[in-house]
Design an enzyme around this catalytic site. Structure first.
Site, PDB file in Angstrom:
ATOM      1  N   ASP A  82      66.886  40.504  25.522  1.00 56.95           N
ATOM      2  CA  ASP A  82      66.110  40.894  26.643  1.00 56.95           C
ATOM      3  C   ASP A  82      66.780  39.686  27.341  1.00 56.95           C
ATOM      4  O   ASP A  82      67.934  38.634  26.637  1.00 56.95           O
ATOM      5  CB  ASP A  82      64.645  40.915  26.811  1.00 56.95           C
ATOM      6  N   ASP A 133      65.519  36.074  28.946  1.00 57.46           N
ATOM      7  CA  ASP A 133      64.429  35.724  29.310  1.00 57.46           C
ATOM      8  C   ASP A 133      64.001  34.615  30.515  1.00 57.46           C
ATOM      9  O   ASP A 133      65.559  34.247  30.547  1.00 57.46           O
ATOM     10  CB  ASP A 133      63.850  35.331  27.899  1.00 57.46           C
ATOM     11  N   GLU A 147      62.985  39.885  30.736  1.00 59.19           N
ATOM     12  CA  GLU A 147      61.625  40.071  30.495  1.00 59.19           C
ATOM     13  C   GLU A 147      61.754  38.697  31.924  1.00 59.19           C
ATOM     14  O   GLU A 147      62.418  38.214  31.422  1.00 59.19           O
ATOM     15  CB  GLU A 147      61.382  39.731  29.684  1.00 59.19           C
ATOM     16  N   ASP A 203      50.244  34.705  23.837  1.00 54.77           N
ATOM     17  CA  ASP A 203      52.203  34.224  23.966  1.00 54.77           C
ATOM     18  C   ASP A 203      52.237  33.550  25.188  1.00 54.77           C
ATOM     19  O   ASP A 203      53.274  33.114  24.274  1.00 54.77           O
ATOM     20  CB  ASP A 203      52.882  36.168  24.120  1.00 54.77           C
TER      21      ASP A 203
END
Length: 252
Positions: free
Chosen positions: A40, A42, A75, A118
């Site tokens: 991804d 990020d 993301e 997370d």
């Protein structure tokens, strides 16, 4: 990646007024090992106040058009400065978009704020290796997350990962390997590095599933779990999850 990243930053700048936007960072594999075939893009955003409904809708609509084929998945995570400074676990995540949310977002659902364990892992990565896209360096904005909170976060994610094994096999196995590395060493490393570390420590048949996950992640093989066998996948996941549980901090 460059065009997509510019589009993401432009969307954030257009939707969040300059006096409310504190910083934007690129992190993850793009700033460490380099992007892999399934990586991804990020992006981590720090704002000074909660997002309005209009800003949430706008970000979601723009990201639906930017993220995914023919480019890379994006993301994007947003935090409010006052929610993470001073740090407390679990951190409050103001907004997050990822491709796993696409179907819900296309139905009109918009990501909302929530307590997210997370976030401890993400912030550790941003402070360690984040590249500034706007604002000051990450270490001047975000706190250093304590190692015990990072450990709690990776352990907390195991049940959810196991529930996604059948539909997201490669990512689940690699993330479990990374959780094992983090709990054993205190380091948050790339998925392929974590798999390499774990493969040196996994006995027998469960190795094959993690080997395949790493090969696919690196672009060295086509994804084919039928060839690996469901039994090996399940055994590998169980072995990795077991090592994580053994090392997980006590919640008592």
């Amino acid at each position: 990646m460059t065009d997509q990243l510019q589009q993401v930053v432009s969307a954030v700048r257009e939707l969040v007024p300059p006096h409310d936007l504190l910083a934007v960072y690129l992190y993850g594999s793009a700033t460490t090992t380099g992007l892999r075939p399934y990586s991804d893009i990020d992006v981590f955003v720090v704002v000074r106040r909660p997002l309005s409904g209009r800003e949430r809708w706008g970000l979601t609509e723009r990201l639906l058009g930017i993220s995914g084929a023919p480019g890379r998945p994006v993301e994007l995570t947003v935090v409010v400065l006052g929610d993470v400074v001073p740090w407390r676990y679990p951190g409050w995540q103001e907004y997050q978009y990822g491709e796993w949310l696409r179907e819900a977002c296309e139905r009109g659902e918009v990501p909302v704020g929530r307590a997210e364990p997370d976030l401890a892992v993400l912030m550790r990565m941003v402070v360690a290796d984040g590249r500034v896209l706007a604002g000051p360096p990450a270490g001047e904005v975000l706190p250093e997350v304590p190692g015990e909170d990072v450990a709690r976060a990776v352990a907390a994610g195991v049940p959810g990962l196991l529930g996604e094994l059948a539909e997201d096999t490669r990512n689940v196995l690699l993330t479990l390997a990374r959780a094992w590395v983090t709990l054993d060493t205190g380091e948050v490393v790339s998925k392929d590095a974590a798999a390499g570390w774990a493969l040196d420590r996994i006995p027998g048949e469960p190795r094959r599933a993690l080997e395949h996950a790493r090969e696919v992640y690196l672009g060295e093989a086509e994804e084919d779990w039928g060839r690996v066998g469901p039994g090996r996948v399940a055994d590998c996941a169980a072995y990795l999850a077991g090592r994580v549980r053994e090392l997980a901090p006590s919640t008592g």
